[in-house]
Design an enzyme around this catalytic site. Structure first.
Site, PDB file in Angstrom:
ATOM      1  CE  LYS A   1      -3.980   2.062   0.294  1.00  0.00           C
ATOM      2  NZ  LYS A   1      -3.498   2.926  -0.809  1.00  0.00           N
TER       3      LYS A   1
ATOM      4  CG  ASP B   1       3.390  10.712  -1.838  1.00  0.00           C
ATOM      5  OD1 ASP B   1       3.199  10.176  -0.747  1.00  0.00           O
ATOM      6  OD2 ASP B   1       4.370  11.463  -2.050  1.00  0.00           O
TER       7      ASP B   1
ATOM      8  CB  SER C   1      -5.777   4.754   2.006  1.00  0.00           C
ATOM      9  OG  SER C   1      -5.501   5.878   1.198  1.00  0.00           O
TER      10      SER C   1
ATOM     11  CG  ASN D   1      -3.941  16.614   1.431  1.00  0.00           C
ATOM     12  OD1 ASN D   1      -3.599  15.684   2.165  1.00  0.00           O
ATOM     13  ND2 ASN D   1      -5.203  16.939   1.269  1.00  0.00           N
TER      14      ASN D   1
ATOM     15  CB  THR E   1      -2.309  13.077   5.686  1.00  0.00           C
ATOM     16  OG1 THR E   1      -2.749  12.155   4.697  1.00  0.00           O
ATOM     17  CG2 THR E   1      -0.891  12.746   6.097  1.00  0.00           C
TER      18      THR E   1
ATOM     19  CE  LYS F   1       4.721   7.300  -1.180  1.00  0.00           C
ATOM     20  NZ  LYS F   1       4.138   7.517   0.149  1.00  0.00           N
TER      21      LYS F   1
ATOM     22  CE  LYS G   1       3.524   6.652   6.129  1.00  0.00           C
ATOM     23  NZ  LYS G   1       3.329   7.708   5.122  1.00  0.00           N
TER      24      LYS G   1
HETATM   25  N1  GLU Z   1       0.981   8.920   0.199  1.00  0.00           N
HETATM   26  C1  GLU Z   1       0.422   8.812   1.518  1.00  0.00           C
HETATM   27  C2  GLU Z   1       1.495   8.408   2.516  1.00  0.00           C
HETATM   28  O1  GLU Z   1       2.659   8.646   2.318  1.00  0.00           O
HETATM   29  C3  GLU Z   1      -0.815   7.931   1.569  1.00  0.00           C
HETATM   30  C4  GLU Z   1      -0.644   6.522   1.110  1.00  0.00           C
HETATM   31  C5  GLU Z   1      -1.939   5.776   0.960  1.00  0.00           C
HETATM   32  O2  GLU Z   1      -3.005   6.321   1.247  1.00  0.00           O
HETATM   33  O3  GLU Z   1      -1.869   4.625   0.539  1.00  0.00           O
HETATM   34  O4  GLU Z   1       1.213   7.930   3.569  1.00  0.00           O
END
Ligand code: GLU
Length: 428
Positions: free
Chosen positions: A70, A146, A362, A221, A190, A106, A94
């Protein structure tokens, strides 16, 4: 620790440090120091003028022991595979710290999205999915937004995947627009998540949030909703934000001693994040050089832009007044700067705990897609608050029990969960 600013070397150095403290098995380290899979590819795109431009794309899957990979897809001109590797690795930690059943991944494309028209952007994101669709999916890898990518782009990606697979598949991507399979509260998630951890940290430090001042780096954001949350939820004062000025090719700090109004600043920000300086000045804001945010006399610093911003050079500018650093960005602090922060006794809410709110919602989005039943915004944000509060508590408890720095404690919590899942699956 090493004075690197290469994001992946940073991620590995942080991991190695804790792996040593935990005396982790060398085989386990071999699995976790590197991503399990990487895809590097070229994406040809027909531009509006009829020419073809070829873009470099990546998707890195770091570890899926706890569930599907994810993580977001970043569009940035300075994107490298090492940045994507680091970000994918941090996603594994995370999701584990947030205790959601997902792994880490990613993606990235080397591009400045501001140089593309909307139709070029659409062709680029559809092209990205055309290359990678067989290697992603709701049960193996779920991308999201992102830096440089938007809910609209996620909507196009979901559509492309659904067409290629022949099935409406909303759960393949999260961060989609509301009404197009997205979740209420995802946009705020976030930034608000950052603020829930700031609230818990201040409670632990016995500091009254309403008497606190914060300086925020960034105005994307995460920074926007962190600013709104700090002011509206915690009743504190935000003295500045910062942004990258596209025209001047430098960043600026935009400050107001008695408190900025994030809603006003948002109303004078263009779609690429540049704030209208003249309008800001007219409204009494002071425009300063980009790194002014870091030396503000505040109680709380919230870096919410890119990696490596608090480093060997900038760390010494942090005011002695600062009691808390809440890392809204991924990887904002280099290992070298971490040593200084540690020795000064500043309390840190580390990135993959602090900014886990986005991926948590998410996850809720994917759950709602699977059920085909959608929650209210209040339900989403309440569930988010519970998750963030529990995640903060698990890291704080570990930090107190092992007398460990908060970042190390967060790694300990995350590594234990990932290692357990790998053992249960018979990988190590
Ligand atoms: N890009 C965001 C992060 O760095 C969200 C990732 C997601 O929702 O999968 O946490």
């Amino acid at each position: 620790m090493a004075s690197t600013t290469n994001a992946f070397e940073m991620a590995q150095a942080q991991f190695d440090h804790v792996a040593e403290m935990l005396q982790l098995d060398p085989q386990v380290c071999e699995m976790l120091r590197w991503p399990m899979r990487e895809y590097h590819f070229r994406i040809p795109v027909r531009m509006d003028d009829g020419s073809i431009r070829v873009f470099q794309g990546f998707r890195v899957q770091h570890n899926d022991a706890r569930g599907p990979n994810k993580g977001g897809i970043r569009f940035h001109p300075a994107e490298t595979v090492d940045t994507v590797r680091a970000l994918a690795t941090w996603m594994t930690w995370k999701c584990a710290v947030a205790d959601i059943p997902l792994g880490g991944g990613k993606g990235g494309v080397v591009v400045d999205p501001a140089t593309l028209s909307d139709s070029e952007k659409e062709r680029l994101v559809r092209g990205y999915i055309q290359v990678i669709w067989k290697n992603i999916g709701p049960r193996n890898d779920v991308p999201a937004p992102d830096v440089g990518t938007t809910p609209q782009m996620m909507g196009w990606m979901m559509d492309e995947y659904s067409k290629l697979s022949g099935k409406y598949t909303p759960g393949v991507i999260t961060g989609k627009p509301v009404g197009g399979g997205g979740s209420l509260g995802r946009t705020e998630a976030t930034g608000y998540g950052v603020i829930f951890t700031v609230r818990e940290a201040l409670k632990h430090l016995k500091i009254d949030a309403s008497k606190c001042k914060a300086a925020i780096q960034g105005f994307g954001n995460v920074a926007q909703y962190a600013a709104i949350g700090f002011i509206e939820k915690l009743k504190g004062t935000v003295v500045c934000v910062s942004y990258w000025d596209r025209e001047d090719r430098v960043s600026y700090t935009v400050s107001k001693e008695d408190g900025i109004d994030p809603h006003f600043l948002h109303s004078i920000t263009d779609q690429y994040g540049s704030i209208n300086k003249d309008k800001a000045r007219e409204a009494g804001y002071v425009i300063e050089p980009g790194d002014a945010w870091i030396s503000k006399d505040v109680d709380v610093l919230i870096p919410a832009a890119l990696e490596g911003q608090i480093n060997g050079e900038t760390v010494h500018k942090i005011s002695p007044k600062v009691k808390l650093i809440a890392e809204g960005a991924n990887g904002p602090t280099t290992p070298e700067a971490d040593e200084v922060i540690k020795s000064r006794g500043i309390f840190v809410v580390p990135d993959f705990l602090c900014n886990a709110g986005g991926v948590t919602v998410s996850y809720f989005e994917g759950v709602q897609n699977d059920m085909n039943f959608y929650w209210t915004k209040e339900e989403v944000l309440e569930k988010l608050d519970t998750k963030m509060t529990e995640a903060f508590k698990s890291v704080l408890d570990m930090s107190l029990e092992r007398k460990a720095y908060m970042r190390d404690a967060a790694y300990m919590v995350a590594i234990a969960k990932v290692v357990k899942a790998m053992q249960l699956r018979g990988w190590v």
